[in-house]
Design an enzyme around this catalytic site. Structure first.
Site, PDB file in Angstrom:
ATOM      1  N   THR A   1       0.741  -1.371  -0.002  1.00 12.16           N
ATOM      2  CA  THR A   1       0.021  -0.146   0.002  1.00 12.16           C
ATOM      3  C   THR A   1       0.998   0.999  -0.074  1.00 12.16           C
ATOM      4  O   THR A   1       0.336   2.247  -0.471  1.00 12.16           O
ATOM      5  CB  THR A   1      -0.952  -0.040   1.173  1.00 12.16           C
ATOM      6  OG1 THR A   1      -1.586  -1.244   1.447  1.00 12.16           O
ATOM      7  CG2 THR A   1      -2.078   1.043   1.093  1.00 12.16           C
TER       8      THR A   1
ATOM      9  N   TYR B   1       4.073 -13.307   3.958  1.00 12.19           N
ATOM     10  CA  TYR B   1       2.708 -12.696   3.384  1.00 12.19           C
ATOM     11  C   TYR B   1       2.810 -13.411   2.190  1.00 12.19           C
ATOM     12  O   TYR B   1       3.513 -13.756   1.233  1.00 12.19           O
ATOM     13  CB  TYR B   1       3.347 -11.399   2.964  1.00 12.19           C
ATOM     14  CG  TYR B   1       2.478 -10.396   2.275  1.00 12.19           C
ATOM     15  CD1 TYR B   1       0.958 -10.874   2.220  1.00 12.19           C
ATOM     16  CD2 TYR B   1       2.749  -9.304   1.589  1.00 12.19           C
ATOM     17  CE1 TYR B   1       0.029  -9.923   1.534  1.00 12.19           C
ATOM     18  CE2 TYR B   1       1.604  -8.362   0.978  1.00 12.19           C
ATOM     19  CZ  TYR B   1       0.508  -8.707   0.972  1.00 12.19           C
ATOM     20  OH  TYR B   1      -0.517  -8.130   0.253  1.00 12.19           O
TER      21      TYR B   1
ATOM     22  N   LYS C   1       0.459 -13.313   6.959  1.00 10.07           N
ATOM     23  CA  LYS C   1      -0.517 -12.442   6.644  1.00 10.07           C
ATOM     24  C   LYS C   1      -1.066 -13.159   5.333  1.00 10.07           C
ATOM     25  O   LYS C   1      -0.475 -13.444   4.418  1.00 10.07           O
ATOM     26  CB  LYS C   1       0.025 -11.184   6.140  1.00 10.07           C
ATOM     27  CG  LYS C   1      -1.154 -10.026   5.388  1.00 10.07           C
ATOM     28  CD  LYS C   1      -0.464  -8.959   4.699  1.00 10.07           C
ATOM     29  CE  LYS C   1      -1.731  -8.178   4.367  1.00 10.07           C
ATOM     30  NZ  LYS C   1      -1.195  -6.630   3.415  1.00 10.07           N
TER      31      LYS C   1
ATOM     32  N   ILE D   1      -4.022  -6.901   8.950  1.00 12.32           N
ATOM     33  CA  ILE D   1      -3.370  -6.072   8.215  1.00 12.32           C
ATOM     34  C   ILE D   1      -4.148  -5.535   7.201  1.00 12.32           C
ATOM     35  O   ILE D   1      -4.384  -6.042   6.112  1.00 12.32           O
ATOM     36  CB  ILE D   1      -1.983  -6.483   7.748  1.00 12.32           C
ATOM     37  CG1 ILE D   1      -1.148  -6.893   8.879  1.00 12.32           C
ATOM     38  CG2 ILE D   1      -1.029  -5.566   7.074  1.00 12.32           C
ATOM     39  CD1 ILE D   1       0.390  -7.643   8.529  1.00 12.32           C
TER      40      ILE D   1
END
Length: 306
Positions: free
Chosen positions: A56, A143, A172, A214
């Site tokens: 992001t 992730y 995540k 998250i």
């Protein structure tokens, strides 16, 4: 063996973690004034942690110097107030190791390391990749986002990876494969932080014992996410879902175009910098701007950062 190996089995990452956007000035330079305001607003919303230099943040478009500037700016303002996770992943193992070494002086609570994208490593290579990063000595959150990386972890490969790299303290999870998500939750949530990576599935993850989320949408809607989580933890599951259901159209709107384009448009509407993103991301369409403008008129002010 990492000095963090003794914490394996201890849940460290509970609650709402905002995957922080990078505000840019209209000319594309980092807007540190807007960044400071965004940090203050996140802390005021009582988030539990911040992810710096994640997807992001538009990290692929940031130079090494800009990444250091962001860390130098953000970490002192966050330290002692919330947990700090820093993204260091890459599809070049040496670069991932160098990134992780570079952030070690900031003493993050963990580093977020994506499964290598595009080159799609085989199981042996994947394990060696994470072992190399683990040698730096920081806790790792794996992730898993096959939609972006092109690499989906089969359950047996994930089991081997976790067995061989005990420094991985959390995952995540951004897979939309319900079977995989459930199998991972059943297998590991008793001794591993399982963090939702899909804002639109947050209640499902809470129901399967995830420790938190998250969230990119929390850049804008952190107060609402915090309340959803707190209601659920208090046993008020129906109230938690009812609030999520109200927020759901806004969450979906965050991803009408590639993240974080819509989120930055909404941040700009709230006065947190401009909607500027860096190429190859571009300005969102006029139709999506109109939709977001209309939707925002119905937003409960208590859901929004201030």
């Amino acid at each position: 063996m990492s000095s963090y190996s003794l914490i394996i089995g201890t849940i460290m990452f509970n609650g709402i973690f905002t995957a922080l956007a990078t505000p840019f000035l209209p000319d594309g330079k980092i807007d540190f004034s807007a960044l400071e305001n965004l940090l203050s607003a996140q802390l005021a919303a009582h988030i539990d942690g911040v992810v710096l230099l994640g997807t992001t943040a538009e990290t692929p478009t940031l130079s090494a110097d800009e990444k250091k500037q962001i860390l130098d700016f953000c970490v002192p303002r966050l330290a002692g107030k919330c947990k700090i996770i820093i993204g260091t992943g890459a599809n070049n193992t040496q670069v991932a190791v160098e990134n992780t070494r570079a952030v070690a002086p900031y003493n993050p609570d963990a580093v977020l390391v994506v499964t290598p994208y595009y080159n799609k490593p085989n199981p042996a290579g994947l394990i060696a990749h994470y072992q190399a990063v683990a040698e730096v000595g920081l806790p790792i959150i794996l992730y898993h986002i096959p939609g972006r990386t092109g690499l989906k972890l089969p359950d047996n490969v994930l089991a081997d990876l976790l067995a061989n790299v005990p420094q991985i303290v959390g995952i995540k999870e951004s897979d939309y494969d319900a079977s995989h998500v459930m199998q991972t939750a059943v297998s590991y949530t008793e001794n591993l932080d399982y963090l939702c990576g899909n804002d639109d599935l947050f209640p499902q993850y809470l129901a399967i014992n995830a420790s938190g989320i998250i969230s990119a949408a929390a850049n804008v809607f952190a107060p609402a996410f915090v309340q959803i989580y707190q209601l659920f933890q208090a046993g008020k599951t129906k109230e938690s879902f009812a609030l999520f259901a109200q927020l759901y159209p806004f969450i979906k709107a965050c991803y009408a175009e590639t993240n974080p384009t819509c989120i930055k448009y909404m941040l700009a509407k709230l006065g947190f910098g401009s909607a500027t993103v860096r190429l190859p991301l571009g300005e969102i369409s006029a139709a999506h701007k109109e939709h977001l403008d209309t939707l925002f008129q119905t937003a409960n002010p208590s859901w929004l950062i201030k």
